[in-house]
Design a protein around this motif. Structure first.
Motif, short mmCIF file in Angstrom:
data_model
loop_
_atom_site.label_atom_id
_atom_site.label_comp_id
_atom_site.label_asym_id
_atom_site.label_seq_id
_atom_site.Cartn_x
_atom_site.Cartn_y
_atom_site.Cartn_z
N ASP A 108 26.46 -49.28 15.77
CA ASP A 108 25.84 -48.52 16.85
C ASP A 108 24.34 -48.38 16.58
O ASP A 108 23.82 -48.90 15.58
N LYS A 109 23.64 -47.66 17.45
CA LYS A 109 22.19 -47.57 17.34
C LYS A 109 21.76 -46.93 16.02
O LYS A 109 20.81 -47.40 15.37
N LYS A 112 22.39 -49.36 13.19
CA LYS A 112 21.51 -50.52 13.30
C LYS A 112 20.17 -50.24 12.63
O LYS A 112 19.54 -51.14 12.07
N SER A 250 24.86 -58.10 20.17
CA SER A 250 24.08 -56.89 19.99
C SER A 250 23.18 -56.67 21.19
O SER A 250 22.81 -57.60 21.90
N ASP A 252 20.14 -53.49 22.94
CA ASP A 252 19.06 -52.60 22.54
C ASP A 252 19.58 -51.37 21.81
O ASP A 252 18.87 -50.78 21.00
N ASP A 253 20.79 -50.94 22.14
CA ASP A 253 21.34 -49.75 21.51
C ASP A 253 22.05 -50.04 20.19
O ASP A 253 21.88 -49.33 19.21
N GLY A 254 22.89 -51.06 20.19
CA GLY A 254 23.66 -51.38 19.00
C GLY A 254 23.25 -52.71 18.41
O GLY A 254 22.31 -53.35 18.86
#
Length: 261
Positions: A108-109, A112, A250, A252-254
């Motif tokens: 997840d973000k 990451k 993947s 932008d968030d994860g």
């Protein structure tokens, strides 16, 4: 009496809610493909849970017999969004799909930021993939957990995701070069000093007997020469894959990445 009864009810309620919450939480290891014995499952779960409790994250391992046509990356992200999102400092899932022998790590973000796609995921892959290819699943899953702990510890200490380039020091390289050159010159001088039959001469002709060489003929023939330079296209960084990934879902968030074994 009434006060005692209220306290008893409160304690019971807390116990029931805590038990219900623990039961609702997805297990750190879900071996749907039945790759491990019960004893092996307990061993792997212990390693994963130790890391999870130490860093307040989730680093689950899920094996399935088949994703039923869903790509491994999509399936792993669905698991992450549905079952593994209760880690305060980040969540991650390693999925094994045995029908196609695919693996995928989804983050997840928050995770990451700690385990990056470019450096972190390849680090994990290098840790667990050799054992995975050999069918040593316990070793592979434990390596995944232990390498995750190292990356999380690095982030905790440095405040940024792992990057092997940080270990390189230009100053240390220069010092090493200077020391190596100095040692080489000193050793060479020592060897020359030990050679009693070597004496320095000012010119090379001192090694030639006078009158022993006569040049009778000298001739140079040159026709032509053509030189052609063709520049080779060099790929830019954006064209290079971060690692040998079969699928990468993947966003932008994860993050994450995967491949085959």
């Amino acid at each position: 009496m009434w006060k005692w009864l209220k306290e008893t009810i409160l304690v019971v309620a807390i116990v029931v809610l805590t038990t219900a919450g623990a039961a609702a939480a997805a297990p750190s290891l879900s071996d749907g493909a039945h790759l491990l014995t019960p004893a092996e499952q307990a061993e792997v779960s212990s390693v994963l849970q130790d890391v999870e409790q130490r860093y307040d994250v989730r680093i689950a391992v899920v094996t399935v017999a088949s994703t039923k046509g869903t790509k491994a990356g999509t399936y792993a992200n669905q698991l992450l969004d549905r079952d593994y999102r209760d880690g305060k400092n980040g969540n991650m899932v390693l999925l094994l799909a045995m029908d196609r022998h695919d693996w995928y790590v989804a983050t997840d973000k928050a995770m990451k930021a700690k385990i990056s796609n470019k450096k972190g995921i390849p680090y994990l892959k290098d840790a667990f993939l050799p054992a995975l290819k050999d069918g040593h699943y316990v070793k592979a899953f434990e390596a995944y957990g232990q390498s995750s702990a190292k990356l999380l510890a690095y982030y905790q200490e440095k405040g940024k995701a792992y990057d092997p380039a940080d270990a390189f020091s230009p100053l240390a390289l220069m010092v090493a070069i200077v020391l190596a050159v100095g040692c080489g010159v000193a050793f060479r001088a020592y060897l020359i000093g030990k050679m009693s039959n070597v004496h320095k001469e000012a010119a090379a002709d001192a090694y030639v007997d006078a009158g022993s060489f006569h040049l009778t003929d000298s001739r140079d023939t040159f026709v032509f020469m053509t030189v052609q330079h063709i520049a080779k296209a060099r790929p830019v960084d954006d064209d290079l894959p971060d690692f040998d990934s079969a699928d990468d879902y993947s966003d932008d968030d994860g993050g994450g990445g995967g491949g085959s074994f």
